[in-house]
Design a protein around this motif. Structure first.
Motif, mmCIF file in Angstrom:
data_model
loop_
_atom_site.group_PDB
_atom_site.id
_atom_site.type_symbol
_atom_site.label_atom_id
_atom_site.label_comp_id
_atom_site.label_asym_id
_atom_site.label_seq_id
_atom_site.Cartn_x
_atom_site.Cartn_y
_atom_site.Cartn_z
ATOM 1 N N GLU A 86 1.230 0.623 -34.928
ATOM 2 C CA GLU A 86 1.344 1.370 -33.672
ATOM 3 C C GLU A 86 2.609 2.224 -33.652
ATOM 4 O OE1 GLU A 86 1.088 -1.529 -30.546
ATOM 5 O OE2 GLU A 86 -1.091 -1.702 -30.725
ATOM 6 N N GLU A 87 3.712 1.690 -34.172
ATOM 7 C CA GLU A 87 4.963 2.450 -34.200
ATOM 8 C C GLU A 87 4.857 3.660 -35.118
ATOM 9 O OE1 GLU A 87 7.868 -0.486 -35.249
ATOM 10 O OE2 GLU A 87 7.945 -1.313 -33.209
ATOM 11 N N VAL A 88 4.245 3.477 -36.292
ATOM 12 C CA VAL A 88 4.062 4.594 -37.217
ATOM 13 C C VAL A 88 3.147 5.643 -36.586
ATOM 14 C CG1 VAL A 88 3.030 5.273 -39.435
ATOM 15 C CG2 VAL A 88 4.535 3.274 -39.306
ATOM 16 N N GLU A 148 2.982 19.359 -21.556
ATOM 17 C CA GLU A 148 2.216 18.455 -20.697
ATOM 18 C C GLU A 148 1.464 17.409 -21.514
ATOM 19 O OE1 GLU A 148 1.893 17.903 -17.257
ATOM 20 O OE2 GLU A 148 3.755 19.027 -17.339
ATOM 21 N N LYS A 149 1.030 17.764 -22.705
ATOM 22 C CA LYS A 149 0.382 16.761 -23.559
ATOM 23 C C LYS A 149 1.375 15.671 -23.941
ATOM 24 C CE LYS A 149 -3.475 19.418 -24.940
ATOM 25 N NZ LYS A 149 -4.324 20.004 -25.907
ATOM 26 N N ASP A 150 2.626 16.053 -24.144
ATOM 27 C CA ASP A 150 3.683 15.065 -24.393
ATOM 28 C C ASP A 150 3.825 14.161 -23.176
ATOM 29 O OD1 ASP A 150 5.911 13.646 -25.188
ATOM 30 O OD2 ASP A 150 7.183 15.388 -25.492
ATOM 31 N N ARG A 151 3.844 14.736 -21.997
ATOM 32 C CA ARG A 151 3.953 13.974 -20.737
ATOM 33 C C ARG A 151 2.771 13.021 -20.572
ATOM 34 N NH1 ARG A 151 1.537 15.073 -16.251
ATOM 35 N NH2 ARG A 151 2.258 14.239 -14.312
ATOM 36 N N ILE A 152 1.571 13.534 -20.781
ATOM 37 C CA ILE A 152 0.362 12.719 -20.638
ATOM 38 C C ILE A 152 0.369 11.573 -21.647
ATOM 39 C CG2 ILE A 152 -2.153 12.750 -20.934
ATOM 40 C CD1 ILE A 152 -1.978 15.715 -19.859
ATOM 41 N N HIS A 153 0.788 11.882 -22.876
ATOM 42 C CA HIS A 153 0.853 10.838 -23.908
ATOM 43 C C HIS A 153 1.852 9.749 -23.503
ATOM 44 C CE1 HIS A 153 0.620 8.966 -27.825
ATOM 45 N NE2 HIS A 153 1.940 8.935 -27.822
ATOM 46 N N ALA A 154 3.005 10.144 -22.988
ATOM 47 C CA ALA A 154 4.015 9.160 -22.570
ATOM 48 C C ALA A 154 3.464 8.276 -21.454
ATOM 49 C CB ALA A 154 5.290 9.869 -22.116
ATOM 50 N N LEU A 155 2.786 8.884 -20.485
ATOM 51 C CA LEU A 155 2.202 8.097 -19.392
ATOM 52 C C LEU A 155 1.129 7.144 -19.904
ATOM 53 C CD1 LEU A 155 1.891 10.868 -16.655
ATOM 54 C CD2 LEU A 155 3.407 8.871 -16.600
ATOM 55 N N ASN A 156 0.270 7.627 -20.781
ATOM 56 C CA ASN A 156 -0.782 6.771 -21.334
ATOM 57 C C ASN A 156 -0.197 5.639 -22.171
ATOM 58 O OD1 ASN A 156 -2.833 8.187 -20.094
ATOM 59 N ND2 ASN A 156 -3.191 9.509 -21.855
ATOM 60 N N ARG A 157 0.842 5.929 -22.914
ATOM 61 C CA ARG A 157 1.516 4.908 -23.729
ATOM 62 C C ARG A 157 2.079 3.819 -22.808
ATOM 63 N NH1 ARG A 157 2.247 1.800 -27.676
ATOM 64 N NH2 ARG A 157 4.316 1.539 -28.514
ATOM 65 N N TYR A 158 2.704 4.236 -21.717
ATOM 66 C CA TYR A 158 3.274 3.267 -20.783
ATOM 67 C C TYR A 158 2.176 2.425 -20.132
ATOM 68 C CZ TYR A 158 6.108 1.244 -17.098
ATOM 69 O OH TYR A 158 6.742 0.354 -16.268
ATOM 70 N N ARG A 159 1.087 3.060 -19.734
ATOM 71 C CA ARG A 159 -0.036 2.310 -19.142
ATOM 72 C C ARG A 159 -0.590 1.292 -20.137
ATOM 73 N NH1 ARG A 159 -2.158 7.803 -17.229
ATOM 74 N NH2 ARG A 159 -1.270 7.972 -15.171
ATOM 75 N N ASP A 161 1.542 -5.547 -23.123
ATOM 76 C CA ASP A 161 2.823 -6.194 -23.396
ATOM 77 C C ASP A 161 3.819 -5.819 -22.290
ATOM 78 O OD1 ASP A 161 5.174 -7.233 -24.411
ATOM 79 O OD2 ASP A 161 4.907 -6.421 -26.434
ATOM 80 N N ALA A 162 3.818 -6.591 -21.226
ATOM 81 C CA ALA A 162 4.642 -6.280 -20.052
ATOM 82 C C ALA A 162 6.127 -6.213 -20.393
ATOM 83 C CB ALA A 162 4.396 -7.305 -18.952
ATOM 84 N N LYS A 163 6.586 -7.082 -21.282
ATOM 85 C CA LYS A 163 8.003 -7.074 -21.664
ATOM 86 C C LYS A 163 8.348 -5.770 -22.376
ATOM 87 C CE LYS A 163 11.547 -9.493 -24.321
ATOM 88 N NZ LYS A 163 12.228 -8.250 -24.575
ATOM 89 N N GLU A 164 7.517 -5.370 -23.306
ATOM 90 C CA GLU A 164 7.733 -4.105 -24.023
ATOM 91 C C GLU A 164 7.672 -2.928 -23.046
ATOM 92 O OE1 GLU A 164 8.280 -1.548 -27.400
ATOM 93 O OE2 GLU A 164 8.550 -3.703 -27.182
ATOM 94 N N ALA A 165 6.759 -2.985 -22.086
ATOM 95 C CA ALA A 165 6.652 -1.925 -21.075
ATOM 96 C C ALA A 165 7.962 -1.828 -20.291
ATOM 97 C CB ALA A 165 5.484 -2.197 -20.134
ATOM 98 N N GLN A 166 8.505 -2.969 -19.909
ATOM 99 C CA GLN A 166 9.774 -2.969 -19.177
ATOM 100 C C GLN A 166 10.898 -2.405 -20.041
ATOM 101 O OE1 GLN A 166 10.011 -3.615 -15.934
ATOM 102 N NE2 GLN A 166 12.142 -3.026 -16.029
ATOM 103 N N ASP A 167 10.909 -2.778 -21.324
ATOM 104 C CA ASP A 167 11.931 -2.270 -22.244
ATOM 105 C C ASP A 167 11.812 -0.756 -22.432
ATOM 106 O OD1 ASP A 167 12.774 -4.879 -22.542
ATOM 107 O OD2 ASP A 167 11.863 -5.159 -24.524
ATOM 108 N N GLN A 168 10.601 -0.240 -22.431
ATOM 109 C CA GLN A 168 10.347 1.179 -22.690
ATOM 110 C C GLN A 168 10.415 2.045 -21.433
ATOM 111 O OE1 GLN A 168 9.687 2.830 -25.695
ATOM 112 N NE2 GLN A 168 10.482 0.933 -26.544
ATOM 113 N N LYS A 169 10.439 1.435 -20.271
ATOM 114 C CA LYS A 169 10.357 2.184 -19.007
ATOM 115 C C LYS A 169 11.435 3.265 -18.918
ATOM 116 C CE LYS A 169 10.063 1.531 -14.020
ATOM 117 N NZ LYS A 169 10.044 0.537 -12.938
#
Length: 189
Positions: free
Chosen positions: A62-64, A113-124, A130-138
Protein backbone atom coordinates in the motif's frame (compact mmCIF):
# COMPACT_ATOMS: atom_id res chain seq x y z
CA UNK A 1 -1.76 -15.61 -3.10
CA UNK A 2 1.46 -16.25 -1.22
CA UNK A 3 -0.37 -15.69 2.06
CA UNK A 4 -3.13 -18.12 1.01
CA UNK A 5 -0.55 -20.75 0.05
CA UNK A 6 1.14 -20.43 3.43
CA UNK A 7 -2.19 -20.68 5.26
CA UNK A 8 -3.19 -23.69 3.15
CA UNK A 9 0.13 -25.37 3.98
CA UNK A 10 -0.41 -24.77 7.71
CA UNK A 11 -3.97 -26.10 7.45
CA UNK A 12 -2.72 -29.23 5.68
CA UNK A 13 -0.13 -29.74 8.42
CA UNK A 14 -2.88 -29.23 11.00
CA UNK A 15 -5.00 -31.94 9.35
CA UNK A 16 -2.06 -34.35 9.39
CA UNK A 17 -1.34 -33.61 13.04
CA UNK A 18 -5.04 -33.99 13.85
CA UNK A 19 -5.02 -37.46 12.24
CA UNK A 20 -1.95 -38.30 14.29
CA UNK A 21 -3.75 -37.09 17.43
CA UNK A 22 -6.75 -39.33 16.63
CA UNK A 23 -4.41 -42.32 16.27
CA UNK A 24 -2.57 -41.46 19.51
CA UNK A 25 -5.83 -40.99 21.40
CA UNK A 26 -6.72 -44.63 20.82
CA UNK A 27 -3.38 -45.89 22.19
CA UNK A 28 -2.43 -43.26 24.81
CA UNK A 29 -5.13 -40.72 25.70
CA UNK A 30 -3.03 -38.75 28.23
CA UNK A 31 -0.08 -38.16 25.89
CA UNK A 32 -2.52 -37.51 23.04
CA UNK A 33 -4.04 -34.59 24.99
CA UNK A 34 -0.59 -33.17 25.74
CA UNK A 35 0.26 -33.52 22.04
CA UNK A 36 -2.99 -31.77 21.07
CA UNK A 37 -2.33 -28.86 23.45
CA UNK A 38 1.20 -28.39 22.11
CA UNK A 39 -0.06 -28.76 18.54
CA UNK A 40 -2.80 -26.15 19.13
CA UNK A 41 -0.39 -23.69 20.73
CA UNK A 42 2.10 -24.09 17.88
CA UNK A 43 -0.69 -23.71 15.33
CA UNK A 44 -1.94 -20.48 16.97
CA UNK A 45 1.58 -19.02 17.08
CA UNK A 46 2.21 -19.99 13.45
CA UNK A 47 -1.08 -18.52 12.21
CA UNK A 48 -0.55 -15.32 14.23
CA UNK A 49 2.95 -14.94 12.75
CA UNK A 50 1.60 -15.52 9.23
CA UNK A 51 -1.16 -12.95 9.75
CA UNK A 52 1.33 -10.38 11.08
CA UNK A 53 3.66 -11.04 8.15
CA UNK A 54 0.72 -10.66 5.75
CA UNK A 55 -0.33 -7.39 7.41
CA UNK A 56 3.22 -5.99 7.09
CA UNK A 57 3.52 -7.07 3.45
CA UNK A 58 0.14 -5.55 2.62
CA UNK A 59 1.09 -2.28 4.33
CA UNK A 60 4.35 -2.17 2.39
CA UNK A 61 2.50 -2.75 -0.89
CA UNK A 62 0.00 0.00 0.00
CA UNK A 63 2.84 2.41 0.80
CA UNK A 64 4.59 1.71 -2.51
CA UNK A 65 1.28 2.14 -4.34
CA UNK A 66 0.62 5.43 -2.54
CA UNK A 67 4.10 6.71 -3.46
CA UNK A 68 3.54 5.84 -7.12
CA UNK A 69 0.08 7.44 -7.22
CA UNK A 70 1.41 10.64 -5.63
CA UNK A 71 4.37 10.67 -8.00
CA UNK A 72 2.05 10.32 -11.02
CA UNK A 73 -0.24 13.08 -9.71
CA UNK A 74 2.73 15.37 -9.09
CA UNK A 75 3.95 14.81 -12.63
CA UNK A 76 0.51 15.67 -14.04
CA UNK A 77 0.44 18.83 -11.92
CA UNK A 78 3.93 19.77 -13.09
CA UNK A 79 3.00 19.32 -16.75
CA UNK A 80 -0.29 21.21 -16.27
CA UNK A 81 1.52 24.10 -14.58
CA UNK A 82 4.06 24.23 -17.40
CA UNK A 83 1.30 24.28 -20.02
CA UNK A 84 -0.55 27.05 -18.15
CA UNK A 85 2.57 29.18 -17.81
CA UNK A 86 3.34 28.67 -21.49
CA UNK A 87 -0.22 29.70 -22.41
CA UNK A 88 0.13 32.82 -20.25
CA UNK A 89 3.46 33.69 -21.85
CA UNK A 90 2.03 33.10 -25.31
CA UNK A 91 -0.87 35.43 -24.52
CA UNK A 92 1.37 38.48 -24.18
CA UNK A 93 0.33 40.84 -26.96
CA UNK A 94 -2.35 38.45 -28.24
CA UNK A 95 -6.03 38.63 -27.54
CA UNK A 96 -6.98 35.26 -29.01
CA UNK A 97 -5.17 33.07 -26.47
CA UNK A 98 -7.87 33.34 -23.79
CA UNK A 99 -9.26 29.87 -24.54
CA UNK A 100 -5.84 28.21 -24.29
CA UNK A 101 -5.18 29.90 -20.94
CA UNK A 102 -8.59 28.81 -19.68
CA UNK A 103 -8.13 25.26 -20.95
CA UNK A 104 -4.70 24.85 -19.34
CA UNK A 105 -5.82 26.43 -16.06
CA UNK A 106 -8.78 24.05 -15.90
CA UNK A 107 -6.43 21.12 -16.54
CA UNK A 108 -4.22 22.30 -13.70
CA UNK A 109 -7.19 22.64 -11.31
CA UNK A 110 -8.39 19.13 -12.24
CA UNK A 111 -4.90 17.75 -11.50
CA UNK A 112 -4.81 19.46 -8.09
CA UNK A 113 -8.35 18.39 -7.28
CA UNK A 114 -7.51 14.78 -8.08
CA UNK A 115 -4.77 15.05 -5.46
CA UNK A 116 -7.36 16.42 -3.01
CA UNK A 117 -9.88 13.69 -3.83
CA UNK A 118 -7.19 11.02 -3.48
CA UNK A 119 -6.17 12.37 -0.06
CA UNK A 120 -9.79 12.36 1.12
CA UNK A 121 -10.38 8.84 -0.17
CA UNK A 122 -7.15 7.63 1.44
CA UNK A 123 -8.25 9.09 4.77
CA UNK A 124 -11.72 7.51 4.49
CA UNK A 125 -10.09 4.16 3.73
CA UNK A 126 -7.86 4.49 6.79
CA UNK A 127 -10.86 5.35 8.97
CA UNK A 128 -12.51 2.09 7.87
CA UNK A 129 -9.43 -0.12 8.10
CA UNK A 130 -7.02 1.33 10.67
CA UNK A 131 -8.31 4.04 13.02
CA UNK A 132 -4.91 4.52 14.67
CA UNK A 133 -3.20 5.05 11.32
CA UNK A 134 -6.02 7.43 10.31
CA UNK A 135 -5.41 9.47 13.46
CA UNK A 136 -1.66 9.49 12.78
CA UNK A 137 -2.23 10.62 9.17
CA UNK A 138 -4.92 13.21 9.91
CA UNK A 139 -2.50 16.14 10.28
CA UNK A 140 -0.57 15.19 7.15
CA UNK A 141 -3.74 14.89 5.11
CA UNK A 142 -5.12 18.20 6.40
CA UNK A 143 -1.80 19.83 5.49
CA UNK A 144 -2.01 18.28 2.03
CA UNK A 145 -5.58 19.56 1.53
CA UNK A 146 -4.60 23.05 2.66
CA UNK A 147 -1.72 23.15 0.20
CA UNK A 148 -3.91 22.03 -2.69
CA UNK A 149 -6.03 25.14 -2.09
CA UNK A 150 -2.97 27.36 -1.66
CA UNK A 151 -1.38 26.09 -4.89
CA UNK A 152 -4.60 26.51 -6.90
CA UNK A 153 -5.17 30.01 -5.54
CA UNK A 154 -1.53 30.89 -6.23
CA UNK A 155 -1.79 29.61 -9.78
CA UNK A 156 -5.00 31.53 -10.40
CA UNK A 157 -3.29 34.61 -8.93
CA UNK A 158 -0.82 34.51 -11.83
CA UNK A 159 -3.63 36.04 -13.86
CA UNK A 160 -3.03 39.33 -11.99
CA UNK A 161 -0.08 39.96 -14.28
CA UNK A 162 -2.52 39.82 -17.22
CA UNK A 163 -5.35 42.21 -16.29
CA UNK A 164 -7.39 41.64 -19.44
CA UNK A 165 -7.28 37.85 -19.01
CA UNK A 166 -7.96 38.18 -15.32
CA UNK A 167 -11.07 40.24 -15.96
CA UNK A 168 -12.36 37.78 -18.58
CA UNK A 169 -11.45 34.51 -16.83
CA UNK A 170 -11.52 34.96 -13.05
CA UNK A 171 -15.25 34.42 -12.53
CA UNK A 172 -15.28 31.56 -15.04
CA UNK A 173 -12.38 29.74 -13.37
CA UNK A 174 -13.72 30.12 -9.82
CA UNK A 175 -17.12 28.83 -10.99
CA UNK A 176 -15.39 25.90 -12.70
CA UNK A 177 -13.38 25.11 -9.55
CA UNK A 178 -16.48 25.27 -7.34
CA UNK A 179 -18.52 23.10 -9.75
CA UNK A 180 -15.69 20.56 -10.02
CA UNK A 181 -15.49 20.23 -6.24
CA UNK A 182 -19.25 19.89 -5.79
CA UNK A 183 -19.42 17.31 -8.56
CA UNK A 184 -16.55 15.19 -7.23
CA UNK A 185 -17.12 15.51 -3.49
CA UNK A 186 -20.79 16.45 -3.07
CA UNK A 187 -20.86 15.15 0.50
CA UNK A 188 -18.52 17.96 1.55
CA UNK A 189 -20.88 20.55 0.04
Amino acid sequence: QTHRRKITKVMDEWKELDKRYDQMKVKDAINAEVFKREMSNRFEVTVAALEEDHRKNRKQIEEVHEERVISAMNEKKRLATHAYRKALADSVGKSKNKHEVLKTLKAYIRAEEKDRIHALNRYRHLLRTDAKEAQDQKGIILHRLKYVDLRVNGTIAMLRDFPTLEKELLDIIYAFWDDFRRENTPELG
